[in-house]
Scaffold this motif. Sequence first.
Motif, mmCIF file in Angstrom:
data_model
loop_
_atom_site.group_PDB
_atom_site.id
_atom_site.type_symbol
_atom_site.label_atom_id
_atom_site.label_comp_id
_atom_site.label_asym_id
_atom_site.label_seq_id
_atom_site.Cartn_x
_atom_site.Cartn_y
_atom_site.Cartn_z
ATOM 1 N N LYS A 65 0.632 -0.900 -0.291
ATOM 2 C CA LYS A 65 -0.177 0.111 0.020
ATOM 3 C C LYS A 65 0.966 0.861 0.088
ATOM 4 O O LYS A 65 0.342 2.158 -0.414
ATOM 5 N N GLU A 66 1.708 1.011 0.503
ATOM 6 C CA GLU A 66 3.114 1.982 0.440
ATOM 7 C C GLU A 66 3.925 2.221 -0.919
ATOM 8 O O GLU A 66 4.031 3.285 -1.483
ATOM 9 N N TRP A 86 1.918 1.658 -3.505
ATOM 10 C CA TRP A 86 1.326 2.105 -4.295
ATOM 11 C C TRP A 86 1.000 3.598 -4.464
ATOM 12 O O TRP A 86 1.072 4.581 -5.421
ATOM 13 N N LYS A 87 0.582 4.132 -3.009
ATOM 14 C CA LYS A 87 0.773 5.233 -2.123
ATOM 15 C C LYS A 87 2.436 6.280 -3.124
ATOM 16 O O LYS A 87 1.693 7.736 -3.543
ATOM 17 N N LEU A 88 3.451 6.119 -2.769
ATOM 18 C CA LEU A 88 4.558 6.598 -3.301
ATOM 19 C C LEU A 88 4.442 6.583 -4.817
ATOM 20 O O LEU A 88 4.783 8.003 -5.310
ATOM 21 N N TYR A 124 -4.908 -1.128 -8.242
ATOM 22 C CA TYR A 124 -4.367 -0.910 -6.956
ATOM 23 C C TYR A 124 -3.370 0.691 -7.176
ATOM 24 O O TYR A 124 -4.003 1.902 -6.840
ATOM 25 N N ASP A 183 -7.036 3.206 -7.393
ATOM 26 C CA ASP A 183 -7.219 3.275 -6.096
ATOM 27 C C ASP A 183 -6.649 4.408 -5.260
ATOM 28 O O ASP A 183 -6.927 5.232 -4.860
ATOM 29 N N ALA A 184 -5.075 4.214 -5.169
ATOM 30 C CA ALA A 184 -4.057 4.913 -4.389
ATOM 31 C C ALA A 184 -4.081 6.701 -5.511
ATOM 32 O O ALA A 184 -4.673 7.428 -4.688
ATOM 33 N N ALA A 234 1.354 6.425 -7.022
ATOM 34 C CA ALA A 234 0.454 7.743 -7.185
ATOM 35 C C ALA A 234 0.935 9.227 -6.717
ATOM 36 O O ALA A 234 0.627 10.364 -7.856
ATOM 37 N N GLU A 235 2.072 8.756 -5.762
ATOM 38 C CA GLU A 235 2.641 10.549 -5.672
ATOM 39 C C GLU A 235 3.413 11.251 -6.994
ATOM 40 O O GLU A 235 3.339 12.104 -7.479
ATOM 41 N N GLU A 258 -8.060 7.931 -3.921
ATOM 42 C CA GLU A 258 -7.758 7.818 -2.734
ATOM 43 C C GLU A 258 -7.280 9.298 -2.585
ATOM 44 O O GLU A 258 -8.157 10.108 -1.501
ATOM 45 N N LEU A 259 -6.158 10.250 -2.973
ATOM 46 C CA LEU A 259 -5.247 10.989 -3.171
ATOM 47 C C LEU A 259 -5.934 12.001 -3.800
ATOM 48 O O LEU A 259 -6.066 13.571 -3.553
#
Length: 240
Positions: A78-79, A81-83, A114, A117-118, A85-86, A121-122
Motif C-alpha cells: 500500500k505504501e 502504491w501511494k508513493l 491498485y 485506487d491510490a 501515485a504521488e 484516494e489522493l
Amino acid sequence: MTVKGKFYGIGVGPGSPDLLTLKAADLLRRVPVIFVPVKASGESSSAMKIIAPFLDLLDGQEIQELVFPMTRSFLDLKEGWKLAAEDVLTVLDEGKDAAFITLGDSVLYSTYAYLLDALLELEPDLAVETIPGITSFSAAAALFNRALACGRESLAVVPATRGVEFLKNVLGSFENVVLLKVAPVLDDVLDILKELDRLDEAVFISRCGMPGQVMLDNLALPGEIPRDYFSLILVGKVER
C-alpha cells in the motif's frame, strides 16, 4: 490555475506489439509522459518492449519508472502504491497527460487497479480513462485455435496459486477453466488435472506472444514443461 493532466491506464496485451489495440497505440504516440512499472530501478520491462515501436521519444516524450515492491506485506504494498501515485500526480499537476502501461488487460489482475485506487484516494476528481488490452488467455486460445467457451458453457479464470482444494472445486464445476500463474504450483496442477481426468483437455503456453514462446497441446504426454513466470493452462473439451 493550471489544469490537471488526464491519466490513462493502458493494457498493452500479452507480449506481441501487433496485438496492441489501435486506441492504445494512438495514445502512446502522443501522451507526454509514460509510466512503466518495474520491480527495481533500471530493470528491463516486458511492457516497455511491447510499446517501444509506437513511441516518439525524439519529440520530447518522457518515460518514467514506477518501482513496485515485491513483497507479500499489504502495508508495504500500500505504501508503494501511494508513493507511485504521488509521482504520477506530480506530473499531472503540471498539466501534462500521463499513461501507465500494464501487461495484458488493464482491469484483470493488474497493478493498474491498485495504482488507480491510490490515485483516486489522493485526488478523487482526477480525470481518468482506462483502455483495455487483449488478455494472455484470449491470445493463447487463439494460438491454439480453440474457443474459450461456447453456447451455455461456463468459464472460470483463476490464479492457480489459490490452493489445491479451491482448484479441485473449480475444475469440478466449470466446463472451461483458465489457470493463470501456474509456474510455482505446476506439479500440483498436473496432479489435480490427472486426478479429475482432465489432463487430456489441457493445453499449456508460456511467454505467449513473447520471445521464447512454448506451446504444449497435450499435457497427458510425458515431456519437460517450462516453469516460466508467464505461463498458463487452458482446460476445456475441444469437441463441440
